[in-house]
Design a protein around this motif. Structure first.
Motif: not given
Lengths: 1032, 318
Positions: A280-286, A302-310, A312-318
């Motif tokens: 994962a990489e962050s991308l700012g407006a600048e 790859a569409a694996t449950p592990e990747n998906a979990d990761e 989604v966890r990255l996004a956090g609740p909400g």
């Protein structure tokens, strides 16, 4: 396509073109200075060709460009990429395009088909490994090629990259979401992935300045927003697999859509994280720029449950996760449901495949080019045949062969279809021609050998020609033939063939240049061709006319020719005697031809004692006929013992004043066998056999050995004041003038000595007149055949070297009845003292002067050259003096004056014509292009302002019924004030610009206006992206 | 006055600076009235006259006085009263015993800044004496025209409340005022400050002059050069013409009003640091410049003008 096509481009010379132009201009100037017609003509034509080729290339309008690196780069391997081009407000014609990376060499070349205004096209290109890893700072330069390395460049916005990438994503890559969790709306909500639901409540103490101004304005009381989560909006963009059987295009589309989503969200201020296989990489407006490198390196997750979990966890609740994939999988939604995270799955629409440009096949020559080439070669052959470099029969043979080869290759491409056959044939021709040329050269015929070689090359080129470049090479061989002919055997008969060559070459270049614009497409009848031809016709006509006129007005005969300066050749057949005279600078042949020029090397020829008189005589010449001086030939050999002192047969009268004693001089002959002495040699010691060839010229008939010569030094007429009393030697051979002597020469002689009574005074007057009025110049123009050399010197060229001075003085003196003759030998006045007490005399010290009979003093020397520089090129005049002298000379005679006036007029006409043409072009550009450009730039910020205003209203910023008619720019300013997204200095600056465009006396510069339009559009986009949220 | 006799020409930015000094200086004394100060500055720079209208005791005279003092110029004051005669304003010819002839003794109108306090309390005869001075810049006494100093600005005050013993200004007189300024009610803080400042003595008397007559004059000349785009002129005219058709306005603004409107807008643009007039300048001064010139009593005219401004389309180039 109209005149506008020429707008906004700039032309420039490549370095090679600039050097060519400079070099040719220098040659023109040199030719003009020297009066060398051939140099002048050839260089003038070359300059014209460069200029014409510069003029005929059409300008390219502005193109925005950027590079899309849609696939993964592999270290050390060519990387496929897309070059996105967007035309400006004017159409862009088909053109070649090169991509320069930070000024490096050209890594990418492509042919771009014509673009309509505003059209976007992606051109597939391949980046070479040398330039990988630097995705920013690329500058694209579009160009059209011209002969002589000239290009036209277009101005490319250095910062076009981001815009173009954005445009590429919007235009071709982000389509309506094919499948969306939101219910298939055509717009995707991105960025506000966090809590969309918020509550408005009244402001209470302690809320500080966190006021929601829009709602406050609407309600008329302070309102704040309670968000469920105070965190920044966060969005996770995941690149999923593109699909099992999907190709690179599908992957591209997936990545580009993800990039578009991320870019929008980032610009909206969301906290965007990009998930690829690399993590994962962050991308700012600048950091939108980083998107590029990200897309370049992106690998699907790859569409694996592990990747998906990761993810989604990255996004956090909400938070919100956007999965861009070509293969919707349930794992993503499951993970979202598990963690209560909103997951949106986007499927990239199938990439709109751009019609790929046809592979740039080697361009085939057009018929026009072929015809021009054949004409050029024919004219070149004619040039060689007319001057006798190649026999006429041979030239005709070559011509027929070349024509047959050219036509058959053109008409029946199948005849010589096999590449092997062609190569073999070419090699055969080259081998045969080469052998023939070598044989001729060995035989001693340089000219036919060279001519044959060039003609053979031309035939080989015609046989092997397949591409336009090959034919252009053959086209260039025509001028080579012409120049060879001019160099080997110059003559006026070259005029017509050379002009024909020039015409053919210019026409061929024009055809090739025009063809290059239509590579692969049939030339459409229309204005495109017309606007190419129009600037071409004028200059070409002017150039050919100028060359022709220059050739006709320039005094051909008076000028040294190209051949003379290059090869030392003569413009008439040499006799053996003349050849000998040329090779022997000390004139032992007994001949002095004023119409010829000897070559005087700087090689040591004698060593004589230091401190001896300056003029060492080898012989005298007293008989003259048609400009050729000679003396009586005796042809006898005097045998002598080595040690003995041998008296030489010298007439007593030759010895000069009897009062002067004879002296012995030790001479070391190094290269020449002449017996030289400061006066008539009376006796010589140290030589076995002495050849006595002329009246008073002696020579060592055996090996060169040091000798001692006894001689009485001559007096010089400058040291005398008046003649003494004594006998006069008015014998016919010393007073007989050249029968060709003109009446005006006689008149000049009388006028020069008018008022003098004494012979010494008369001689000094003639000598002084020559020193004052004739300029010493080693490469002075030679007299034309059939013209009296002395007359030419005195009345036309006013420039010459020692022989001319001496001959002129003798002619003038003899026309006054004063006995005189030419003495030749060496001037040791400027010789070096290499060994102590010995002066080294060089061959280039050879000199000619005058011996004149003065009653009471005998033969005395008179050196009319002595007032000028002696015959030593090392002490030659500087360029400025020479230019000044050339100028003086040019104005001293009628013929040259005419010629020079014609040249000056021609140059003036050329400059005037050129400037008129340029001005017209500029005027056209101003009236058509610039005004429309200015108009576009004026309207652009206004149009952008209109869009922004509309977006503002749609967004609900401000009162519900806004904008009212009375609301202007300031109203917009008021409405954006306090808005989180919009209230920034950039936008306010842009609004200022809009205001100035509308109401100020002078509108701001174009760049500022366009920049403002850009800012406004960006804010409009941001507003529109937010619109659904606001209306909810 | 011709251009040749102008002391010097100022650049628009220099005028902005001058105006800023003027405004800052006046604001030292006149607290909490930024708009009124701006309007007065605009009138000063455009060479127009100002009518300050408000209830007594709110600082009308202080405002006028502060402006007059900020300019190192000849300043006179006329106190309006029912028995004020025209000759008290213009001056009159008196018999000179020595020369045995009449000599003109100039009245207070011969000044650069003339403060006419309570103008509406002077009788119409005397009010008329100002007409020529304000419009022509001359005063004619006994058939002889005497030119007034240039620049010449009249700052008049009037009290709208007290109608007893007052002579309402005729339309012709009102039309000569470029702006009518109404003072805003003071906030609590501002009023407290005014109270503290003024309790010992009137601070306006301490006010130093910040510009001289030459600078003032040059500034006026520079303001005249401020660019008014054709679209902006058209917009101004559209607003003025709209007053003539508006149902709530009996009769609309004159052509003189339009000219004065645009000139004042030029000064307003300079005050805001611009070298060109934008429609917002006109909108900002429209009420002050036009409301007193249209027949429609008080608030009605203001409301009508606001309505006109909202309806008249601003030129936006499309």
């Amino acid at each position: 396509m109209s005149e506008d096509v020429r707008r906004d481009g700039s032309r420039s010379l490549t370095r090679l073109g600039a050097w060519l132009l400079c070099g040719n201009v220098t040659l023109v100037a040199l030719g003009l200075l020297r009066g060398d017609v051939w140099l002048y003509l050839v260089a003038l034509l070359a300059v014209s060709a460069v200029t014409v080729s510069w003029l005929i290339v059409p300008r390219l309008p502005h193109i925005e460009s950027g590079l899309q690196l849609a696939t993964t780069e592999v270290v050390g391997q060519p990387t496929p990429a897309r070059l996105v081009l967007r035309a400006g407000v004017v159409p862009v014609p088909r053109h070649h395009l090169t991509l320069h990376v930070d000024g490096d060499a050209v890594p990418v070349e492509a042919v771009v088909a014509a673009l309509a205004p505003g059209q976007v096209r992606a051109v597939p290109v391949v980046l070479r490994p040398a330039v990988r890893g630097r995705h920013d700072g690329r500058t694209t330069v579009a160009w059209t090629s011209a002969p002589f390395g000239l290009v036209r460049r277009t101005h490319i916005d250095r910062h076009a990259l981001l815009r173009t990438v954005a445009a590429g994503i919007h235009d071709g890559r982000v389509g309506p979401a094919a499948s969306s969790a939101d219910g298939g709306g055509t717009s995707i909500r991105v960025g506000r992935s966090g809590p969309d639901v918020h509550a408005l409540r009244a402001w209470a103490p302690g809320d500080g300045t966190a006021v929601h101004w829009r709602a406050t304005a609407r309600r008329g009381a302070p309102v704040v927003v309670d968000r469920e989560s105070p965190e920044r909006l966060s969005l996770v963009v995941v690149i999923g697999p593109a699909g099992g059987s999907a190709g690179a295009d599908r992957t591209d589309a997936t990545i580009a859509l993800a990039a578009g989503v991320a870019l929008r969200a980032a610009r909206e201020g969301a906290d965007v994280r990009l998930v690829t296989a690399a993590g994962a990489e962050s991308l700012g407006a600048e950091e939108a720029r980083e998107l590029l490198s990200w897309t370049a390196a992106a690998q699907p997750v790859a569409a694996t449950p592990e990747n998906a979990d990761e993810a989604v966890r990255l996004a956090g609740p909400g938070g919100r996760v956007v999965v861009v994939t070509g293969q919707p999988a349930l794992v993503w939604t499951h993970a979202g449901e598990t963690y209560g995270v909103d997951v949106v799955i986007l499927t990239a629409a199938a990439a709109t495949t751009e019609p790929a440009s046809p592979p740039a096949a080697a361009p085939v020559p057009s018929h026009r080019l072929l015809v021009a080439t054949l004409c050029s070669l024919a004219a070149g052959l004619a040039a060689m045949a007319s001057t006798g470099v190649v026999p006429v029969g041979e030239a005709v043979g070559w011509g027929v062969c070349i024509a047959v080869a050219g036509v058959s290759v053109d008409r029946r491409p199948t005849v010589l279809a096999s590449a092997h056959l062609r190569t073999a044939l070419t090699l055969l021709i080259v081998a045969i021609t080469g052998a023939f040329a070598v044989a001729l050269n060995n035989h001693g015929d340089l000219a036919p050998a060279a001519g044959t070689a060039v003609a053979g090359l031309a035939l080989a080129a015609m046989v092997s020609q397949r591409t336009r470049r090959d034919v252009l090479v053959a086209l260039g061989l025509g001028p080579v033939m012409g120049v060879s002919a001019a160099g080997l055997a110059p003559g006026p008969e070259l005029a017509l063939p050379l002009v024909l060559v020039a015409v053919a070459v210019l026409a061929g270049l024009a055809a090739a240049s025009e063809d290059s614009l239509h590579d692969g497409v049939a030339p459409t009848a229309g204005t495109t061709d017309a606007h190419l031809r129009r600037p071409l016709a004028g200059p070409v006509t002017a150039v050919i006319g100028a060359g022709l006129v220059a050739f006709l007005v320039l005094p051909l005969g008076a000028a040294p020719t190209l051949g003379t300066s290059l090869l030392g050749a003569r413009n008439h057949p040499q006799t053996a005697l003349e050849a000998a005279a040329e090779l022997m600078p000390d004139y032992v042949s007994g001949m002095l031809d004023l119409g010829a020029r000897g070559h005087l090397p700087h090689t040591p020829t004698f060593e004589v004692p230091a401190g001896s008189p300056p003029l060492w005589r080898a012989m005298t010449l007293d008989t003259v006929a048609s400009g050729v001086w000679s003396s009586q030939v005796t042809q006898q050999v005097i045998e002598a013992g080595t040690r003995s002192r041998v008296p030489l047969p010298v007439s007593p009268a030759d010895l000069g004043a009897p009062s002067r004693p004879a002296r012995d001089y030790d001479v070391l002959p190094i290269e020449s066998g002449s017996i030289i002495a400061p006066g008539p040699p009376q006796a010589v010691r140290g030589i076995d056999r002495i050849g006595h060839w002329q009246t008073d010229g002696f020579d060592i008939a055996g090996p060169l050995t040091p000798y001692t010569v006894t001689a009485t030094p001559r007096e010089d007429v400058d040291s005398l004041t008046r003649a003494g009393t004594g006998p006069d030697r008015a014998e016919s051979r010393w007073v007989a003038a050249d029968p060709d002597t003109t009446a005006r020469t006689d008149a000049l002689a009388r006028s020069v000595v008018a008022g003098t009574t004494d012979r010494v005074a008369a001689v000094q007057a003639v000598q002084a007149w020559l020193r004052a009025n004739v300029r010493y110049q080693l490469d002075a123009p030679l007299p034309p055949r059939g013209e009296d050399p002395v007359d030419f010197l005195l009345f036309s060229s006013r420039a010459g070297f020692c022989e001319h001075f001496a001959a002129a003085e003798v002619t003038l003196l003899r026309s006054l009845g004063i006995p005189s003759r030419i003495a030749t030998g060496y001037s040791v006045g400027s010789a070096r003292e290499d060994t102590p007490g010995r002066l080294t005399v060089l061959a280039s010290d050879a000199h000619a002067w005058v011996e004149v009979w003065i009653p009471g003093h005998g033969w005395v020397t008179s050196d009319p050259t002595a007032g000028s520089t002696l015959a030593d090129p090392s002490t030659d005049q500087g360029l400025l003096q020479r230019a000044g002298a050339a100028w003086t000379m040019a104005w001293s005679t009628d013929g040259s004056r005419r010629g020079l006036a014609a040249i000056v007029l021609l140059l003036v006409a050329l400059v005037a014509g050129g400037s008129v043409a340029l001005r017209r072009r500029r005027a056209t550009a101003t009236t058509t292009g610039r005004t429309s450009a200015a108009r576009a730039a004026t309207t652009e910020p206004l149009a952008a302002f209109g869009r922004f205003r509309a977006a503002l209203s749609a967004d609900g910023l401000g009162s519900a019924d806004s904008p009212r008619p009375g609301d202007g720019v300031h109203d917009v300013r008021r409405r954006v004030a306090g808005d989180v997204l919009l209230d920034d200095a950039q936008l306010l600056g842009a609004l200022d610009v809009v205001e100035r465009v509308l109401y100020d006396r002078a509108a701001p510069p174009t760049q500022v206006r366009l920049g403002a339009a850009d800012v406004l559009d960006r804010h409009t986009a941001a507003l529109l992206a937010r619109a659904p949220v606001a209306t909810r | 006055m011709t251009a040749a006799t102008l002391p010097h020409v100022l650049s628009p930015s220099a005028v902005t600076a001058v105006a800023g000094r003027l405004v800052d200086n006046v604001s030292e004394v006149v607290r909490g009235q930024p708009a009124a100060v701006q309007y007065l500055a605009a009138a000063f720079l455009s060479g127009g006259h100002v009518l300050i209208e408000d209830t007594p005791g709110n600082g009308k005279t202080t405002l006028a006085h502060a402006f007059a003092r900020s300019v190192a110029a000849d300043f006179r004051r006329v106190q309006g009263a029912p028995d004020l005669l025209p000759s008290d304003v213009t001056g009159s010819s008196v018999w000179n015993q020595v020369t045995q002839s009449f000599t003109f003794v100039p009245g207070p109108v011969f000044s650069h800044v003339l403060l006419v306090d309570e103008l509406n309390r002077t009788p119409p005869r005397t009010q008329a004496a100002f007409l020529e001075a304000m419009e022509e810049g001359t005063v004619t006494v006994d058939g002889v025209s005497h030119p007034l100093p240039s620049p010449f600005t009249v700052i008049a005050t009037q009290n709208p409340l007290e109608q007893h013993g007052a002579y309402p200004l005729p339309e012709g007189q009102l039309d000569r005022f470029a702006l009518r300024v109404t003072l805003a009610p003071l906030g609590e803080e501002d009023e407290l400050r005014v109270l503290r400042d003024q309790v010992h003595h009137a601070t306006v008397t301490d006010l130093p002059p910040v510009i001289d007559v030459a600078t003032w004059h040059a500034s006026c000349a520079a303001v005249r050069q401020v660019y008014v785009a054709p679209a902006v002129s058209a917009y101004a005219l559209a607003v003025v013409r709209a007053t003539r058709n508006h149902p709530q306005i009996a009769h609309g603004a004159s052509s003189r009003a339009a000219i004065s409107f645009v000139r004042t807008a030029q000064a307003w643009a300079v005050l805001n640091g611009r070298e060109y007039v934008v429609p917002e300048d006109l909108q900002a001064i429209a009420i002050a410049a036009l409301a007193h010139r249209v027949a429609g009593a008080g608030g009605a005219a203001t409301a009508a003008l606001a309505d006109i401004l909202a309806r008249t389309p601003v030129p936006l180039g499309s």
